[in-house]
Design a protein around this motif. Structure first.
Motif, short mmCIF file in Angstrom:
data_model
loop_
_atom_site.label_atom_id
_atom_site.label_comp_id
_atom_site.label_asym_id
_atom_site.label_seq_id
_atom_site.Cartn_x
_atom_site.Cartn_y
_atom_site.Cartn_z
N VAL A 107 28.33 22.57 14.62
CA VAL A 107 29.50 22.14 15.38
C VAL A 107 29.12 21.10 16.42
CG1 VAL A 107 30.70 24.34 15.04
CG2 VAL A 107 29.28 24.02 17.06
N ALA A 108 30.05 20.22 16.69
CA ALA A 108 29.87 19.17 17.69
C ALA A 108 31.17 18.39 17.78
CB ALA A 108 28.72 18.23 17.32
N LYS A 118 27.34 15.33 13.29
CA LYS A 118 27.29 16.50 12.42
C LYS A 118 26.99 16.12 10.98
CE LYS A 118 31.49 17.89 13.33
NZ LYS A 118 31.91 16.86 14.30
N HIS A 128 34.91 22.23 12.55
CA HIS A 128 35.48 21.96 13.87
C HIS A 128 36.34 23.12 14.33
CE1 HIS A 128 38.72 20.89 11.08
NE2 HIS A 128 39.54 21.18 12.07
N GLU A 171 36.68 26.66 15.63
CA GLU A 171 35.90 27.71 16.27
C GLU A 171 36.28 29.11 15.80
OE1 GLU A 171 35.77 27.37 20.48
OE2 GLU A 171 34.77 25.41 20.45
N VAL A 181 24.97 29.43 15.03
CA VAL A 181 25.68 28.19 15.29
C VAL A 181 24.68 27.16 15.77
CG1 VAL A 181 27.46 27.06 16.66
CG2 VAL A 181 27.81 29.42 15.90
N LYS A 231 24.59 23.60 17.58
CA LYS A 231 25.45 22.68 18.32
C LYS A 231 24.70 21.39 18.63
CE LYS A 231 28.63 25.87 20.58
NZ LYS A 231 29.22 26.29 21.87
N GLU A 287 24.63 18.66 21.23
CA GLU A 287 25.13 18.47 22.59
C GLU A 287 24.63 17.13 23.14
OE1 GLU A 287 23.67 21.93 24.57
OE2 GLU A 287 25.32 23.18 23.86
N LYS A 302 22.12 28.54 18.43
CA LYS A 302 22.73 29.67 19.12
C LYS A 302 23.02 30.75 18.09
CE LYS A 302 24.95 26.74 22.61
NZ LYS A 302 24.34 27.22 23.82
#
Length: 232
Positions: A41-42, A48, A206, A208, A217, A219, A221, A229
């Motif tokens: 996810v991002a 991604k 996308h 959640e 997960v 991510k 960032e 995570k």
């Protein structure tokens, strides 16, 4: 036997030079194991799909290392010229759209890649029928893609990704075109596949609401660092 399906060490990807330089993936390090469904996810445009395509040996990184299973495939350069062979033999791809070939029936869509890899017609069809039965669409093998619903076509697309017995499945927003109920069904299906087929699945999403069904997960960032995570 190792459970490692994907291992990434200090992977970097950037675009442009000078004033246009953008550091998209910076020193990414993570592991994805067999049997895991991992969400990637991002924010939009944060890299991604770029990361997914690097894992799929489609897009070349700028530096770092990638292992697929026990095989190191990238170390500041591709370690083989046969990246297409790696994709054919080790990786299954699922996209937002199903991309089924419209003039082939369902079973022919499923047998195309295995036959290209040298699997006999008999063995390819046997595997395809097993997959169609697994996805509860065995009665659709002679149907054309236009005769199936959107959800059924996505099941076929997932079955096609499994047709070459991959170690890894890379899914780029596979639920983007589906409503919430069908999206949850697809993600639950992917989770089941990861466990029962002992494959690693990395899914860009996308939404959640889908994260609760995943094991991990990843991510992206600040358009730079990939952080792992774990969903508890």
């Amino acid at each position: 036997m190792t459970k490692q399906a994907i291992r990434v060490e200090k992977l970097n990807k950037h675009f442009g030079k000078g004033d246009t330089f953008v550091d998209v993936i910076h020193d990414a390090s993570f592991v994805v194991n067999k049997g895991e469904l991992v969400a990637l996810v991002a924010p939009s445009g944060a890299g991604k799909t770029t990361l997914l395509m690097m894992l799929g040996c489609v897009d070349e990184p700028n530096s770092g290392q990638i292992w697929l299973g026990d095989e190191k495939v990238y170390d500041d350069k591709w370690l083989t010229k046969e990246t297409r062979k790696i994709r054919r033999e080790k990786i299954g791809f699922i996209f937002q759209a199903h991309y089924l070939i419209p003039f082939l029936n369902i079973i022919d869509n499923l047998t195309l890649l295995p036959q290209a890899n040298g699997t006999s017609d008999e063995d390819a069809k046997k595997k395809a029928r097993e997959l169609l039965k697994y996805f509860d669409i065995a009665d659709k093998e002679k149907s054309m893609p236009t005769q199936l619903s959107g959800g059924q076509n996505q099941r076929v697309a997932i079955a096609r990704a499994l047709a070459n017995n991959p170690q890894i499945i890379l899914a780029d927003e596979p639920t983007a075109a589906l409503d919430t109920e069908r999206s949850i069904d697809v993600v639950k299906m992917l989770k089941k596949i990861a466990l029962e087929q002992d494959v690693a699945i990395v899914m860009v999403t996308h939404d959640e609401r889908m994260l609760q069904y995943c094991d991990k997960v990843l991510k992206i960032e600040n358009r730079a660092v990939v952080v792992e995570k774990v969903i508890v």
